[in-house]
Design a protein around this motif. Structure first.
Motif, PDB file in Angstrom:
ATOM      1  N   GLN A 181     -12.129   8.975 -12.608  1.00  0.00           N
ATOM      2  CA  GLN A 181     -13.281   8.548 -11.583  1.00  0.00           C
ATOM      3  C   GLN A 181     -12.980   7.982 -10.759  1.00  0.00           C
ATOM      4  OE1 GLN A 181     -16.594  11.080 -10.213  1.00  0.00           O
ATOM      5  NE2 GLN A 181     -16.006  10.935  -8.477  1.00  0.00           N
ATOM      6  N   THR A 182     -13.536   6.878 -11.458  1.00  0.00           N
ATOM      7  CA  THR A 182     -13.873   5.344 -10.582  1.00  0.00           C
ATOM      8  C   THR A 182     -12.015   4.294 -10.525  1.00  0.00           C
ATOM      9  OG1 THR A 182     -16.302   5.415 -11.712  1.00  0.00           O
ATOM     10  CG2 THR A 182     -14.636   2.601 -11.590  1.00  0.00           C
ATOM     11  N   ILE A 183     -10.998   5.009 -11.508  1.00  0.00           N
ATOM     12  CA  ILE A 183     -10.446   4.398 -11.452  1.00  0.00           C
ATOM     13  C   ILE A 183      -9.018   4.736 -10.917  1.00  0.00           C
ATOM     14  CG2 ILE A 183      -8.325   3.738 -13.250  1.00  0.00           C
ATOM     15  CD1 ILE A 183     -10.171   2.469 -14.182  1.00  0.00           C
ATOM     16  N   ALA A 184      -9.229   6.135 -10.738  1.00  0.00           N
ATOM     17  CA  ALA A 184      -8.466   6.816  -9.745  1.00  0.00           C
ATOM     18  C   ALA A 184      -8.922   6.435  -8.000  1.00  0.00           C
ATOM     19  CB  ALA A 184      -8.662   8.005 -10.256  1.00  0.00           C
ATOM     20  N   LYS A 185      -9.871   6.290  -7.815  1.00  0.00           N
ATOM     21  CA  LYS A 185     -11.079   5.960  -6.117  1.00  0.00           C
ATOM     22  C   LYS A 185     -10.152   4.264  -6.064  1.00  0.00           C
ATOM     23  CE  LYS A 185     -15.013   8.652  -5.705  1.00  0.00           C
ATOM     24  NZ  LYS A 185     -16.104   8.337  -6.052  1.00  0.00           N
ATOM     25  N   ALA A 186      -9.865   3.201  -7.375  1.00  0.00           N
ATOM     26  CA  ALA A 186      -9.273   2.434  -7.373  1.00  0.00           C
ATOM     27  C   ALA A 186      -7.751   2.529  -7.288  1.00  0.00           C
ATOM     28  CB  ALA A 186      -9.416   1.500  -8.582  1.00  0.00           C
ATOM     29  N   LEU A 187      -6.913   3.190  -7.796  1.00  0.00           N
ATOM     30  CA  LEU A 187      -5.996   3.412  -7.946  1.00  0.00           C
ATOM     31  C   LEU A 187      -5.435   4.374  -6.119  1.00  0.00           C
ATOM     32  CD1 LEU A 187      -3.001   3.268  -9.078  1.00  0.00           C
ATOM     33  CD2 LEU A 187      -3.100   5.736 -10.186  1.00  0.00           C
ATOM     34  N   SER A 188      -5.898   4.363  -5.573  1.00  0.00           N
ATOM     35  CA  SER A 188      -6.180   5.494  -4.323  1.00  0.00           C
ATOM     36  C   SER A 188      -6.210   3.909  -3.478  1.00  0.00           C
ATOM     37  CB  SER A 188      -6.942   5.934  -3.840  1.00  0.00           C
ATOM     38  OG  SER A 188      -6.816   6.738  -2.877  1.00  0.00           O
ATOM     39  N   LEU A 189      -7.252   3.102  -3.547  1.00  0.00           N
ATOM     40  CA  LEU A 189      -7.544   2.306  -2.723  1.00  0.00           C
ATOM     41  C   LEU A 189      -6.324   0.941  -2.814  1.00  0.00           C
ATOM     42  CD1 LEU A 189      -9.251   1.196  -1.022  1.00  0.00           C
ATOM     43  CD2 LEU A 189     -10.924  -0.351  -2.632  1.00  0.00           C
ATOM     44  N   ALA A 190      -5.453   1.112  -4.089  1.00  0.00           N
ATOM     45  CA  ALA A 190      -4.256   0.485  -4.252  1.00  0.00           C
ATOM     46  C   ALA A 190      -3.259   0.527  -3.319  1.00  0.00           C
ATOM     47  CB  ALA A 190      -4.100  -0.157  -5.452  1.00  0.00           C
ATOM     48  N   THR A 191      -2.940   1.879  -3.346  1.00  0.00           N
ATOM     49  CA  THR A 191      -1.620   2.432  -3.107  1.00  0.00           C
ATOM     50  C   THR A 191      -1.556   2.222  -1.748  1.00  0.00           C
ATOM     51  OG1 THR A 191      -1.284   4.057  -4.696  1.00  0.00           O
ATOM     52  CG2 THR A 191      -1.020   4.829  -2.544  1.00  0.00           C
ATOM     53  N   LYS A 192      -3.113   2.653  -0.713  1.00  0.00           N
ATOM     54  CA  LYS A 192      -3.177   2.226   0.883  1.00  0.00           C
ATOM     55  C   LYS A 192      -3.299   0.552   1.056  1.00  0.00           C
ATOM     56  CE  LYS A 192      -6.495   5.666   1.170  1.00  0.00           C
ATOM     57  NZ  LYS A 192      -7.807   6.547   1.656  1.00  0.00           N
ATOM     58  N   ASN A 193      -2.988  -0.094   0.131  1.00  0.00           N
ATOM     59  CA  ASN A 193      -3.267  -1.340   0.348  1.00  0.00           C
ATOM     60  C   ASN A 193      -2.092  -2.375  -0.377  1.00  0.00           C
ATOM     61  OD1 ASN A 193      -5.959  -3.217   2.376  1.00  0.00           O
ATOM     62  ND2 ASN A 193      -6.493  -1.022  -0.074  1.00  0.00           N
ATOM     63  N   CYS A 194      -1.134  -1.539  -0.611  1.00  0.00           N
ATOM     64  CA  CYS A 194      -0.075  -2.204  -0.710  1.00  0.00           C
ATOM     65  C   CYS A 194       0.683  -2.665   0.215  1.00  0.00           C
ATOM     66  CB  CYS A 194       0.795  -1.919  -2.062  1.00  0.00           C
ATOM     67  SG  CYS A 194       2.005  -2.247  -3.252  1.00  0.00           S
ATOM     68  N   PRO A 195       1.623  -3.321   0.898  1.00  0.00           N
ATOM     69  CA  PRO A 195       2.325  -3.601   1.318  1.00  0.00           C
ATOM     70  C   PRO A 195       3.658  -3.001   1.121  1.00  0.00           C
ATOM     71  CG  PRO A 195       1.641  -5.708   1.031  1.00  0.00           C
ATOM     72  CD  PRO A 195       1.323  -4.535   0.155  1.00  0.00           C
ATOM     73  N   ILE A 196       3.706  -3.074   0.374  1.00  0.00           N
ATOM     74  CA  ILE A 196       5.537  -2.529   0.200  1.00  0.00           C
ATOM     75  C   ILE A 196       5.206  -1.539  -0.397  1.00  0.00           C
ATOM     76  CG2 ILE A 196       7.639  -2.745  -2.142  1.00  0.00           C
ATOM     77  CD1 ILE A 196       7.492  -5.924  -0.540  1.00  0.00           C
ATOM     78  N   VAL A 197       4.809  -0.593  -0.999  1.00  0.00           N
ATOM     79  CA  VAL A 197       4.649   0.737  -0.577  1.00  0.00           C
ATOM     80  C   VAL A 197       4.485   1.422   1.012  1.00  0.00           C
ATOM     81  CG1 VAL A 197       2.867   2.992  -1.851  1.00  0.00           C
ATOM     82  CG2 VAL A 197       3.702   1.153  -3.469  1.00  0.00           C
ATOM     83  N   GLN A 198       3.192   0.626   1.357  1.00  0.00           N
ATOM     84  CA  GLN A 198       3.521   1.552   2.766  1.00  0.00           C
ATOM     85  C   GLN A 198       4.824   0.833   3.549  1.00  0.00           C
ATOM     86  OE1 GLN A 198       1.255   2.973   3.696  1.00  0.00           O
ATOM     87  NE2 GLN A 198       0.845   3.064   1.975  1.00  0.00           N
ATOM     88  N   SER A 199       5.598   0.159   3.041  1.00  0.00           N
ATOM     89  CA  SER A 199       6.505  -0.663   3.756  1.00  0.00           C
ATOM     90  C   SER A 199       7.979   0.885   2.773  1.00  0.00           C
ATOM     91  CB  SER A 199       7.756  -1.445   3.236  1.00  0.00           C
ATOM     92  OG  SER A 199       6.230  -2.860   3.892  1.00  0.00           O
ATOM     93  N   VAL A 200       7.759   1.113   2.433  1.00  0.00           N
ATOM     94  CA  VAL A 200       9.228   2.434   1.612  1.00  0.00           C
ATOM     95  C   VAL A 200       9.030   3.810   1.500  1.00  0.00           C
ATOM     96  CG1 VAL A 200      10.073   0.676   0.970  1.00  0.00           C
ATOM     97  CG2 VAL A 200       8.933   2.075  -0.809  1.00  0.00           C
ATOM     98  N   ASN A 201       6.922   3.792   2.241  1.00  0.00           N
ATOM     99  CA  ASN A 201       6.947   5.553   1.570  1.00  0.00           C
ATOM    100  C   ASN A 201       6.796   6.668   2.192  1.00  0.00           C
ATOM    101  OD1 ASN A 201       4.450   5.216   3.773  1.00  0.00           O
ATOM    102  ND2 ASN A 201       3.069   5.039   2.551  1.00  0.00           N
ATOM    103  N   LYS A 202       7.712   6.026   3.640  1.00  0.00           N
ATOM    104  CA  LYS A 202       8.397   7.075   4.070  1.00  0.00           C
ATOM    105  C   LYS A 202       9.505   7.385   3.973  1.00  0.00           C
ATOM    106  CE  LYS A 202       5.100   6.506   8.435  1.00  0.00           C
ATOM    107  NZ  LYS A 202       4.333   5.976   7.324  1.00  0.00           N
ATOM    108  N   SER A 203      10.246   6.847   3.106  1.00  0.00           N
ATOM    109  CA  SER A 203      11.693   7.064   3.222  1.00  0.00           C
ATOM    110  C   SER A 203      11.772   7.177   1.389  1.00  0.00           C
ATOM    111  CB  SER A 203      13.174   5.822   3.212  1.00  0.00           C
ATOM    112  OG  SER A 203      12.089   5.023   2.973  1.00  0.00           O
TER     113      SER A 203
END
Length: 136
Positions: free
Chosen positions: A94-116
């Motif tokens: 659960q702790t790692i899952a929360k950390a991964l979710s937070l990382a996803t929200k804060n990764c600029p590359i993921v946020q740049s491409v996640n709509k496509s």
């Protein structure tokens, strides 16, 4: 960034060396490989920072990226599945899952491409310590 055309593609000179990019894997990195690498390494780097800031101990992170391309179209990248292996931690899933979710929200590359590009992430925990290094 400046790219100069060469016989087999393009190149970019950096302080670390020359980045060779080509549609032919024999002559350099293919553009989709760089795209997927950017997604994966950005995600991994942000996850590392999140774990460190939350004082979650671990000894290593391994990462694989599986890519799906649309061969019926222009061979565009449609999906990237990231799988993290967190090594040498006693943190809960659960702790790692929360950390991964937070990382996803804060990764600029993921946020740049996640709509496509559909990006999915999962992880495995391995409790052995690797090379006696602690990344905290």
């Amino acid at each position: 960034m400046q790219f100069k055309m060469n016989e087999n593609g393009f190149e970019h000179k950096t302080s670390f060396g020359t980045l060779e990019v080509s549609g032919n894997e024999e002559f350099g990195f293919r553009p989709y490989q760089l795209l997927v690498s950017s997604i994966a390494v950005c995600s991994g780097g942000v996850l590392r920072k999140v774990l460190q800031k939350k004082r979650i101990s671990f000894s290593d992170i391994e990462l694989t990226a599986d890519v799906t391309r649309n061969e019926a179209g222009v061979n565009e990248v449609t999906d990237v599945a990231l799988h993290f292996t967190i090594i040498g931690t006693d943190a809960s899933r659960q702790t790692i899952a929360k950390a991964l979710s937070l990382a996803t929200k804060n990764c600029p590359i993921v946020q740049s491409v996640n709509k496509s590009i559909r990006i999915t992430e999962d992880f495995t925990l391995r409790n052995e310590v690797v090379d006696s290094k602690t990344c905290l």
